[in-house]
Each structure stands twice: as structure tokens, then as C-alpha cells.
Design a protein around this motif. Structure first.
Motif, PDB file in Angstrom:
ATOM      1  N   PRO A 139      40.364  34.264  47.316  1.00  0.00           N
ATOM      2  CA  PRO A 139      41.679  35.065  47.769  1.00  0.00           C
ATOM      3  C   PRO A 139      41.451  36.379  48.048  1.00  0.00           C
ATOM      4  O   PRO A 139      41.973  37.249  48.728  1.00  0.00           O
ATOM      5  CB  PRO A 139      42.563  34.871  46.722  1.00  0.00           C
ATOM      6  CG  PRO A 139      42.318  33.315  46.214  1.00  0.00           C
ATOM      7  CD  PRO A 139      40.737  33.380  46.276  1.00  0.00           C
ATOM      8  N   GLY A 185      47.951  33.878  44.972  1.00  0.00           N
ATOM      9  CA  GLY A 185      48.245  32.528  44.493  1.00  0.00           C
ATOM     10  C   GLY A 185      47.406  32.177  43.178  1.00  0.00           C
ATOM     11  O   GLY A 185      46.477  32.922  42.964  1.00  0.00           O
ATOM     12  N   ASP A 186      47.797  31.003  42.498  1.00  0.00           N
ATOM     13  CA  ASP A 186      46.958  30.590  41.466  1.00  0.00           C
ATOM     14  C   ASP A 186      46.004  29.257  41.742  1.00  0.00           C
ATOM     15  O   ASP A 186      46.387  28.392  41.953  1.00  0.00           O
ATOM     16  CB  ASP A 186      48.002  30.155  40.497  1.00  0.00           C
ATOM     17  CG  ASP A 186      47.279  29.558  39.131  1.00  0.00           C
ATOM     18  OD1 ASP A 186      46.024  29.447  39.130  1.00  0.00           O
ATOM     19  OD2 ASP A 186      47.790  29.600  37.960  1.00  0.00           O
ATOM     20  N   GLU A 187      44.719  29.725  41.756  1.00  0.00           N
ATOM     21  CA  GLU A 187      43.648  28.735  42.336  1.00  0.00           C
ATOM     22  C   GLU A 187      43.690  27.393  41.519  1.00  0.00           C
ATOM     23  O   GLU A 187      43.330  26.452  42.079  1.00  0.00           O
ATOM     24  CB  GLU A 187      42.245  29.401  42.145  1.00  0.00           C
ATOM     25  CG  GLU A 187      42.168  30.293  43.466  1.00  0.00           C
ATOM     26  CD  GLU A 187      40.920  31.233  43.475  1.00  0.00           C
ATOM     27  OE1 GLU A 187      40.012  30.479  43.958  1.00  0.00           O
ATOM     28  OE2 GLU A 187      40.956  32.155  42.921  1.00  0.00           O
ATOM     29  N   LEU A 211      48.654  21.922  43.524  1.00  0.00           N
ATOM     30  CA  LEU A 211      48.815  22.423  45.006  1.00  0.00           C
ATOM     31  C   LEU A 211      50.442  22.793  45.601  1.00  0.00           C
ATOM     32  O   LEU A 211      51.441  21.995  45.164  1.00  0.00           O
ATOM     33  CB  LEU A 211      48.282  21.136  46.055  1.00  0.00           C
ATOM     34  CG  LEU A 211      48.711  21.382  47.484  1.00  0.00           C
ATOM     35  CD1 LEU A 211      47.775  22.621  48.085  1.00  0.00           C
ATOM     36  CD2 LEU A 211      48.235  20.056  48.207  1.00  0.00           C
ATOM     37  N   ILE A 266      48.211  27.938  52.057  1.00  0.00           N
ATOM     38  CA  ILE A 266      48.135  27.353  50.789  1.00  0.00           C
ATOM     39  C   ILE A 266      48.574  28.319  49.837  1.00  0.00           C
ATOM     40  O   ILE A 266      47.733  29.496  49.576  1.00  0.00           O
ATOM     41  CB  ILE A 266      46.580  27.025  50.553  1.00  0.00           C
ATOM     42  CG1 ILE A 266      45.795  26.052  51.627  1.00  0.00           C
ATOM     43  CG2 ILE A 266      46.490  26.257  49.314  1.00  0.00           C
ATOM     44  CD1 ILE A 266      46.790  24.856  52.062  1.00  0.00           C
ATOM     45  N   ASP A 275      49.407  27.932  46.228  1.00  0.00           N
ATOM     46  CA  ASP A 275      48.592  27.796  45.177  1.00  0.00           C
ATOM     47  C   ASP A 275      47.539  26.597  45.252  1.00  0.00           C
ATOM     48  O   ASP A 275      47.684  25.610  45.833  1.00  0.00           O
ATOM     49  CB  ASP A 275      49.510  27.522  43.727  1.00  0.00           C
ATOM     50  CG  ASP A 275      50.502  28.715  43.497  1.00  0.00           C
ATOM     51  OD1 ASP A 275      49.932  29.681  43.508  1.00  0.00           O
ATOM     52  OD2 ASP A 275      51.593  28.199  43.300  1.00  0.00           O
ATOM     53  N   GLY A 276      46.582  26.374  44.451  1.00  0.00           N
ATOM     54  CA  GLY A 276      45.755  25.354  44.339  1.00  0.00           C
ATOM     55  C   GLY A 276      44.922  25.218  45.699  1.00  0.00           C
ATOM     56  O   GLY A 276      44.633  26.251  46.665  1.00  0.00           O
ATOM     57  N   SER A 277      44.513  23.988  46.119  1.00  0.00           N
ATOM     58  CA  SER A 277      43.618  23.680  47.180  1.00  0.00           C
ATOM     59  C   SER A 277      43.866  22.367  47.802  1.00  0.00           C
ATOM     60  O   SER A 277      44.262  21.611  47.023  1.00  0.00           O
ATOM     61  CB  SER A 277      42.215  24.073  47.153  1.00  0.00           C
ATOM     62  OG  SER A 277      41.721  23.222  46.105  1.00  0.00           O
ATOM     63  N   THR A 279      43.280  28.416  48.083  1.00  0.00           N
ATOM     64  CA  THR A 279      44.364  29.360  47.971  1.00  0.00           C
ATOM     65  C   THR A 279      44.339  30.527  48.724  1.00  0.00           C
ATOM     66  O   THR A 279      43.233  31.098  48.973  1.00  0.00           O
ATOM     67  CB  THR A 279      44.266  29.929  46.217  1.00  0.00           C
ATOM     68  OG1 THR A 279      44.410  28.586  45.569  1.00  0.00           O
ATOM     69  CG2 THR A 279      45.378  30.796  46.033  1.00  0.00           C
TER      70      THR A 279
END
Lengths: 410, 600
Positions: B4, B188-190, B194, B215, B217-219, B255
Motif C-alpha cells: 500500500p 487499509g489493514d492488509e 476483505l 480493495i 482491507d484484506g485482499s 489492499t
């Protein structure tokens, strides 16, 4: 309104001898139906002293290139008449133009003789000629009467010198009156006066005077036409350049005036623009409006024989060349199928005050949306099993509506 | 996947013609995303109409790889936005997928109302803004003044404004560096479950619904089992990809990344723009804030010229709706025009575009009725009913009052035209709000105005009155009770719904007189006299008569020229313009069209 499919009048009931109908009113359906079986011939004389600004006919003016070799033209006419493959006796002959009275009586006699020789002209046939008043002397009238002409149609157009000038006519009102007197003394049985209304510069007052004078002359027949701007004429060029165009509402007023005046003088309207006394309709015209068969000779003419319409070459030199080569001077023809010829019969018949036999097209037409609207608006109606246009000035509007009827409707 | 910290997501905000698309083209070219050879103008505008009109209607997203001066490579996601006021809801959607925005102003024109409106929207969304003055190469350019204005509006200094020429390429490098330096990376928070935001979607005949996602958060990876939270739709992620601008399939979107998602879903209403996508096995507890559904502002009746085309029109509208969720329509019957649809639009441009697409892409011939805004009728019973067409207005007896929508209007104009603008707005029942000077030469004026006054040629008149210099933006305000009446137009005694309209009482007479006069010119003479009347209720306020046609006949008819005569009649019949029967009166199509262009 639901017209009967047929008038109930069988065609074969009538003798072709027109004298039988001498007492019929000009707008009689009986007379009209009889006219279907009359045979006629038209001969076109293209020569004029000068071209009138509103005229779009096949005409050669004396001052135009090529000049007038009238002798050569009459020779060609006689040759063309002799080429007629299937002649049968004529009940009406009409010489029009152009100006037929530009020909000498001897030439006119040759034309009538050749028609009589090739076709045979019935004893009581109508033999009619269009004339310009300025050509019409008492002696000329007597000569023509001797040749067999018994009807003359004068292109008088107006009794107002200013209007005559605007129309490019070279005769005076006085000459017009003298011409009619000459025809009377030569014992012509049917004299027609042609009038034109709606010429720019003409006033209501001027038109009323013209109509009054025409009616005082007591013609057996009266034709009264709205001035029409035809493409390619000097008049249309002038209008395009900004000259005033004839006004349709004014023309409607003038039409209504002449119709009223003619009626009160005992003339009966039998076609949109034609009035006559009983026994004096123009047989040639009536028969063509009734889809009668006719032959036509000369430049730019059309004939109607056996369901085929053929037209002649319009240019004088090309016409002469062709005839002198021994060929018929045709430039094209059209063969109508049953539906087309029925529709044409109906559309043209709408112009007659007698109305038109419905045939296969009248019923579907009157029942169509457009037909019903016309009935509701009082434009068309039924009379004696025929479809009649009650507002003759709207005849083309009705005719266009007829075009919406397709063979599938019939 | 890119970390990110190496991602920048941004939009370009600009007024029409200020060079947004050209600037986007230049960025793509400079970063090698597209070769000079493949360069065609307005790469991002796909629709024919977009390229023809030089405007952007739909949002679009493209990924650019950029190696910065520092030597690091960044992933830039350029999210294209529409520039026109009608499509501002699309702008707000796009902005939610970004951390920053490039605000472009034409060096010769300065700040325009729409730029400002969109800039405010971006600021409200918490976006970082990079002010840019474009077209510095133009002879008429005044970059200093434009920079001054921009700084004033955004509260910065003129030094922060980057000066570029998208045409020559000047300043583009500096802009790319500023995007890296000034715009924040996504936050975001990886490792969180999601959360992906659907910020646009469109329908593809072969692939079904294609969604643009950001996206948060997450993936997400191909074949993941996913859920659209608003509709509770569980599907598989069939395909993921990005545009460069050519399409490229990817296995995974991480993310902060932006891309497209295809699930095989064919029904567009199952995938709502603004919805949150999550995994079915590891669901997020909190959906992202959604969007407000755009509300249609203008309504018009669309009727096929040929009554048989009604079903085709319905199919065409259904198809257009697949890509345009703002389009609403319901079947409507008009006494004059037969069967058709009452269609709601975001604004006049939207209406024009939809009509044009229906006629061009679906080969339909349409008659459109005069546009109307969404009124509300308060009944004496206390009930309130929506009025989307003049026909919806209840009878006066049961009617307590009528409310009409007002909008907040912002106009930016050169100072010399302030008087003209004020006068124009006053004629249109506008109420003056505040006025601020952007610079000594330019002012920003705020008004509240009835939307109905804007719908009819206000923009054209504003442009004419200010020699094209003023710009306009508006947003919905509230509804207010107004003294409104319905003016009916009666043709031969019958009210013709297509011509009737709701107007302010003070303007009813002018409208009625103008409409009646116009129709008298446009409707040909009939078989009978046709009175044309304008009426409020039973009171006639204007009247004209089309006199009956009296003469329609060729004077002479010879046996010889019957063929010619028939052909002439046939030509006249053909040439007769296509008419619509309104009661007993034949009305040409042009009358309906021209009625829309009536100046009141």
C-alpha cells in the motif's frame, strides 16, 4: 356512409351516339358513364406567337430558336395519323396547343381530313379547336366551320387589360368580344370561354367584372382555372425571385364567386373547373376524365389505348426527324395493372360533379380512417351510389387519401 | 500485489474542456502505459458519445506503473470522473475510491463552478488535493491569475499550484512527483477480513456485470467465495483484472488496489454500486458506508413515433438501465401520443444523452414531451402525492398546495456580468445568497432557485448573457410551496397532454401565448378550423385559430397528363411529413420537438 359497390348502370346500355344525351344535365352520371365508350383524338399544335409566362406546355414560340415550319409539322402530323395501327370511329376531335389558330385553314383541313380518312369521324362528332381571340376573324371562323369544327374554346383569361398584360396575352378585351361574335355568326354551336383567376395584381373587383362580362357573352361552356405556378416557367422564376405568388385563399374566394355566377346564369358545373349548359359539355374532355380511349398526335402528347398510355417526343425537331424516318414518335409508355388503372379511374373521376362509380376501390377508401375523416368533414359524400367530392377545391386532398388504399384492402 | 505504501489512488477533477482527458492521456503516455503509436485522443472515454461530445459520462479506472525520481516504482490508479453537473453522483462515487485528487483549471479560464463544486466534494471526502493550472502554453493563458484563484479557493499558496501543459507535456514530470509526494498512500489493514468497495459497475453482453472495486482491507483472489453484503449475494470471483488501459487479468487484488471483478452475475440490480464485497468464510463485521441512490431530477415522456415500436423502446430502456442505474422509467399512456414511458433523468444533459442513445444505438424514432421536474401535490386530505408529469396533478378541488424542488445554485462569472446574472436569476425566481470575489475580476454567486427554472434553457441564457464566461453548478435543496398552475393546451377543444406544463402563475400567460403561437405556425391547415387554446383550468388565457384549408386542387387536368398528375400526388403524399393524429387533427412530429425548444 357506405356506397353501393356499383352504380347499377350497365355500360352496354348506351349508344355511342352522343346526340342521345343532348338533354342530359352536364353533371349527369348517365352522361359520364356513356362518355367512357366515346373514342376521341387529340392533335397538338405547338406554335405560339410568344410564350406566356405561366405556360409549361410543349410550345414553340415564333421568336424562339428554330422558328416555325408549320407546313413541315402538318406533314408530319398527317404521316403520324396514317401510322395509327388500329383506328376506329371518332366521337370527339380536339385541336389544342400551343395555338392551333396559328395554322392556316388549309392546314387545319388537312388534319381533319386525314383523321376522317384514317379513323372516320362520326356525323354528330364534336370537333373542337382552341383559339386565341386575336387570330379569330369572321372569315377564319367561317372557314373553320366549313372544315367541320363546331366547338371553339377561346383563351380569353380575363377582361382586365392589366391582368391580360401580366399574363403575357396580346389580345384586348374588345378583341375577345369580337371573336365570340364572329363564332356566333359562323354558327358554332358550342363556344367556350377560358378564364384564369388569381393572377398577381388582379383584384376581387377586377375578377368580378371579368366574370360578369364573360357571362353576359352567354357562352355555352365556361372553364375557369386558378393561375398555377408550374416549375420552369417565367412565372415560377419570378416567384422564386420574390414576386408575389398566387394566394390560395384568394383563389378560393374567386373560385366561389365564378361558381355562383355561372350557376345563376344556368351553367352547370360538371368538373372542378368546367361549367356548361345542358347538351354542351366538352365531349373530348369528359371522355378522357372517364378513362375513355383516345389517340393523340403531335409533340409531347399522351394517348390511352387498350390500357396503355404512350407519350410522344416533346422536342419539335426530334419529333419531326422521327416521323420523317417513318417511325412512330414515341418517347415512352406505361402499362397499368388492374389495380392501378382502377385507382386512376377513381382518382380522376373524383373531379367530376357526377361523382365516381365506387368500383373495387370506393368501398375500402370510404371505410378507411382517412376516408371516414373526409366524410365527417363533409368533403366527400355518397349520391346515387357514387362517391362525390362535395368540396371540389379539396379534390387533390381526397385523391392523395385514395393513394393510401392498397390492393390488399380491395 | 503492491505494498500500500507504493500505491497512489487519485482522480482528476476538471471543468469540461479544461483538459482532463488530455492530461490523463499525457500521464499514460509519459509513464509508458501506452505507446505514442497507440495514442488516440481520450483513451479513457470508451463510449462513442463521450468521444464525440468530448465529455466523460462513465467512471473508469486505469493502472499506471511509475518509476519516481527516487528510483522506487509506484502503482498509480487513475480513476476518471465525469465532469458534468448531471453526473456529479458518479464523481462522488469515484472520489470514495481515492485518497487524492488532481484539480485542473484552464490557465485562460480560471476556476469554474463545477470545478469548485467537485473540489468541495473532494475536500469533504477528506481527499488531498493537488491544484494544477493547465494549458499554460496558450497565448491567452494567465497562469498567475488562475493559480491565485486556486490558492484562494483551496486555502493554500500559489506556489503549491503546479503549472502544466497537457498538450506540450510541460510540467507533467513535476505533477507525477507531486502525486507520489503529496498524496497519501491507502490506509487499509492488509490482515483484516476483505472489504472491497464497488464504486462502479457496467453490463457487458458477454461477461455479465463487470464491477470496478477498490480493495479497502484484506485482499481478494480469483475463485474466492465472496458475498455482496447489501444484497446478500454469494458468488465466486470468476475473474479479477486491471486496465492499463488494455485489459489485464490478475490473480489477486491487494489492499489499496483498484481493479475489476467479474462474477458471472447477469442481473445488474444484484450488484449495487456502493456495496461492500467480503469473503463468505471470513466476513467483515462492518460494511463500508454506501452511497445515496441518485434521484432523478427531470422527467420527460418518451413515445415512439411508430406505435408498433413500444416494445422495442421498452427493451432498449431495459438495456440502457443495465449501465445506468440512475435511469428510471414507467409505462405511460398519452391521449395524444399513445403508449410510451415517463422517464426520469439526472438532468437535461442526461436526458439528451439517453434520447440520443435510444435513437442512435436502438434505431428508434421518438417524440419527447416537455421536461418536467418532480413536483409534490399536497391534497386537502393531508396526503402528499408525487407529480412527475402535468397529468399527475390532481384536480384543483382536492388540491391544497403544490411544492416544487429548489436547488442551491453556484455561478462563477466575470465581475462585469454580475448585473446580467443577477437579473437573469431574478427573472427565474432566484433568491440571492452570498457573493464572494475569487479575484477582483471574478465572483462566485450563490442562489436558491426552483429547479424548474433551470431546466428550461437557463444554462443557454446564462452562457449567452455572459458571452460564455459564466459557469454553473447546482445541488438539490429542499421542496417549497409555490403558486404553480397547470397550463393546458387544447387543440380543437381537446387537451393535448404532450403540450401541457406546470408553471408559476406569473408566467402562465406568457407560456400559453408563446406555445399557442408556435403551434399555429407548426400545424398545417386542416379540413376544418382548428382552435388552439391555452387554459388554466376552465379559463382560456390565449387563443389562435388555424383556418381550414380551402384549396387543394390542381386547376387543370387533361386526359393526357394523368400519369404525371398521379405521380405528383404520390410525391406529395410521400413528402407529407409524418403526422400524429391528435383527435381529428394531424400534427407533425416537429410540433412536439419544437414545443420543447420554446423560450418562455
Amino acid at each position: 356512409m357506405s356506397p353501393e359497390p356499383e352504380s347499377g348502370i350497365p355500360d352496354t346500355q348506351y349508344s355511342v351516339l352522343s346526340t342521345q344525351y343532348g338533354d342530359e344535365s352536364p353533371d349527369s352520371p348517365v352522361l359520364a358513364e356513356a362518355a367512357r365508350s366515346w373514342r376521341s383524338a387529340y392533335v397538338h399544335i405547338p406554335f405560339c406567337a410568344r410564350r406566356c409566362p405561366y405556360c409549361d406546355f410543349a410550345v414553340v414560340a415564333a421568336d424562339e430558336a428554330g422558328g416555325m415550319d408549320t407546313r413541315r409539322y402538318v406533314d408530319a402530323l398527317v404521316a403520324e395519323i396514317d401510322m395509327e395501327p388500329d383506328p376506329s370511329e371518332l366521337h370527339a376531335v380536339n385541336l389544342g396547343g400551343g395555338t392551333p389558330t396559328r395554322l392556316r385553314p388549309v392546314d387545319l383541313a388537312r388534319i381533319i381530313d386525314s383523321l376522317d380518312h384514317r379513323f372516320g369521324i362520326a356525323d354528330d362528332a364534336e370537333i373542337s379547336i382552341e383559339a386565341n381571340p386575336e387570330d379569330w376573324t369572321p372569315a377564319f371562323a367561317r372557314d373553320l366551320r366549313r372544315i367541320g369544327f363546331d366547338r371553339v374554346s377561346f383563351g380569353i383569361q380575363s377582361f382586365d387589360p392589366a391582368v391580360l398584360e401580366a399574363l403575357g396575352r396580346t389580345h384586348s378585351p374588345r378583341e375577345a368580344e369580337q371573336a365570340i361574335e364572329a363564332a356566333r355568326s359562323a354558327d358554332f354551336s358550342n363556344v367556350n370561354i377560358d378564364l384564369i383567376y388569381g393572377t398577381p395584381g388582379e383584384t376581387d373587383e377586377s375578377w368580378r367584372r371579368s366574370v360578369d362580362r364573360a357571362i353576359e357573352l352567354d357562352p355555352e361552356h365556361l372553364s375557369s382555372y386558378a393561375l398555377t405556378v408550374e416549375g420552369g416557367t417565367a412565372l415560377s422564376r419570378a416567384v422564386l425571385a420574390g414576386a408575389p405568388a398566387p394566394d390560395p385563399d384568394q383563389q378560393a374566394d374567386r373560385y366561389e364567386h365564378v361558381d355562383e355566377a355561372a350557376r345563376s346564369a344556368g351553367l352547370v358545373r360538371y368538373e372542378v373547373s368546367n361549367w356548361a349548359r345542358p347538351g354542351h359539355i366538352c365531349r373530348y374532355n369528359l371522355s378522357t376524365w372517364m378513362m375513355g380511349e383516345f389517340s393523340a398526335f403531335g409533340t409531347g402528347t399522351h394517348d390511352h389505348r387498350g390500357g396503355v398510355r404512350a407519350r410522344n417526343i416533346r422536342r419539335l425537331d426530334a419529333y419531326l426527324d422521327r416521323v420523317e424516318m417513318g417511325a412512330r414518335p414515341r418517347s415512352g409508355s406505361e402499362c397499368l395493372d388492374e389495380f392501378d388503372s382502377e385507382r386512376e379511374r377513381f382518382m380522376v373521376g373524383l373531379r367530376l360533379a357526377a361523382g365516381v362509380r365506387p368500383g373495387s376501390i370506393g368501398g375500402p377508401f370510404v371505410a378507411s380512417d382517412e376516408g371516414r375523416r373526409l366524410v365527417d368533414a363533409g368533403v366527400i359524400g355518397a349520391r346515387g351510389g357514387r362517391v362525390v367530392v362535395l368540396k371540389p377545391l379539396l379534390t387533390d386532398l381526397v385523391a392523395r387519401s385514395v393513394l393510401s388504399v392498397s390492393p390488399a384492402d380491395c | 500485489m503492491t505494498a500500500p505504501s507504493r500505491i497512489r489512488n487519485f482522480s482528476i477533477i476538471a471543468h469540461i474542456d479544461h483538459g482532463k482527458s488530455t492530461l490523463a492521456d499525457r500521464l499514460l503516455e509519459r509513464t509508458g502505459a501506452i505507446s505514442e503509436r497507440d495514442m488516440r485522443e481520450q483513451v479513457l472515454d470508451d463510449m462513442d458519445l463521450e468521444r464525440e461530445r468530448g465529455i466523460t459520462i462513465k467512471a473508469n479506472a486505469v493502472r499506471i506503473d511509475y518509476t519516481a525520481v527516487s528510483g522506487d516504482t509506484y502503482q498509480l490508479n487513475l480513476i476518471d470522473t465525469p465532469g458534468h453537473v448531471d453526473f456529479s453522483y458518479e464523481v462522488s462515487r469515484s472520489l470514495e475510491a481515492c485518497e487524492g485528487a488532481v484539480l485542473v483549471v484552464d490557465a485562460s479560464q480560471g476556476v469554474e463552478a463545477q470545478t469548485l463544486a467537485n473540489a468541495y466534494m473532494a475536500i469533504e471526502e477528506g481527499l488531498e488535493i493537488i491544484p494544477v493550472v493547465n494549458k499554460i502554453d496558450l497565448p491567452a493563458a494567465d497562469p498567475d491569475r488562475a493559480a491565485e484563484e486556486l490558492a484562494g479557493v483551496l486555502g493554500g499558496t500559489p506556489d503549491e499550484v503546479i503549472r502544466v501543459s497537457a498538450k506540450t507535456g510541460a510540467g507533467i514530470d513535476e505533477l507525477l512527483e507531486a502525486i507520489i509526494d503529496r498524496l497519501p498512500p491507502p490506509e487499509g489493514d492488509e490482515d483484516a477480513p476483505l472489504r472491497a468497495l464497488v464504486f462502479d459497475s457496467f453490463y457487458d453482453t458477454y461477461r455479465g456485470v463487470v464491477s470496478h472495486v477498490r480493495i479497502v482491507d484484506g485482499s481478494i483472489a480469483t475463485r474466492d467465495a465472496i458475498r455482496f453484503m447489501a444484497t446478500n449475494l454469494d458468488v465466486d470471483a470468476d475473474e479479477l483484472g486491471i486496465r492499463r488501459p488494455s485489459t489485464e487479468v490478475v490473480e489477486r487484488l491487494g489492499t489499496g488496489e483498484v481493479g475489476y471483478l467479474i462474477t458471472g452475475v447477469k442481473q445488474i440490480d444484484l450488484i449495487r454500486v456502493g456495496d461492500t464485497v467480503t469473503h463468505t468464510r471470513r466476513e467483515t463485521g462492518e460494511a463500508l458506508p454506501g452511497y445515496q441512490e441518485p434521484k432523478p431530477m427531470v422527467f420527460s415522456g418518451l413515445f415512439p413515433t411508430d406505435g408498433d415500436d413500444f416494445e422495442r423502446l421498452r427493451e432498449a430502456l431495459d438495456k440502457l438501465r443495465l449501465n445506468d442505474s440512475s435511469l428510471v422509467f414507467q409505462a405511460e399512456t398519452s391521449r395524444a401520443l399513445g403508449f410510451g414511458f415517463r422517464v426520469g433523468f439526472l438532468g437535461l444533459l442526461h436526458m439528451e444523452i439517453v434520447r440520443e442513445r435510444l435513437e442512435r444505438e436502438y434505431d428508434l424514432e421518438l417524440v419527447a414531451t416537455a421536461p418536467s421536474v418532480a413536483y409534490r401535490a399536497n391534497l386537502t386530505t393531508g396526503e402528499q402525492v408525487p407529480v412527475r408529469s402535468p397529468q399527475d396533478l390532481p384536480d384543483a378541488a382536492g388540491l391544497a398546495s403544490i411544492e416544487e424542488p429548489y436547488v442551491k445554485v453556484m455561478i462563477i462569472t466575470p465581475s462585469e456580468f454580475i448585473g446580467t446574472v443577477m437579473e437573469l436569476v431574478q427573472q427565474r425566481r432566484g433568491e440571492m445568497g452570498e457573493m464572494t470575489y475569487l479575484s477582483p475580476e471574478r465572483a462566485e454567486l450563490h442562489y436558491r432557485m426552483p429547479l424548474a427554472e433551470i431546466v428550461f434553457d437557463f444554462f443557454d441564457q446564462l452562457k449567452t448573457g455572459t458571452r460564455g464566461y459564466a459557469s454553473l453548478d447546482y445541488e438539490p435543496d429542499d421542496y417549497r410551496v409555490s403558486d404553480l398552475v397547470r397550463v393546458n393546451i387544447l387543440l380543437n377543444g381537446l387537451p393535448v397532454d404532450a403540450f401541457s406544463t406546470i408553471v408559476h402563475r406569473d408566467k402562465a400567460y406568457t407560456y400559453g401565448k408563446a406555445m399557442v403561437g408556435r403551434l399555429r405556425e407548426l400545424i398545417p391547415r386542416q379540413l376544418f378550423d382548428v382552435p388552439i387554446q391555452a387554459a388554466i383550468g376552465t379559463r382560456i388565457i390565449s387563443r389562435e385559430t388555424i383556418k381550414a384549408r380551402r384549396k387543394d386542387v390542381t386547376a387543370k387536368c387533361y386526359g393526357g397528363d394523368i400519369t404525371r398528375k398521379r405521380k405528383l400526388l404520390e410525391r406529395q403524399k410521400e413528402g407529407k411529413r409524418r403526422m400524429k393524429m391528435v383527435g381529428q387533427v394531424e400534427v407533425p412530429q416537429e410540433a412536439f420537438v419544437a414545443a420543447l425548444k420554446l423560450e418562455t
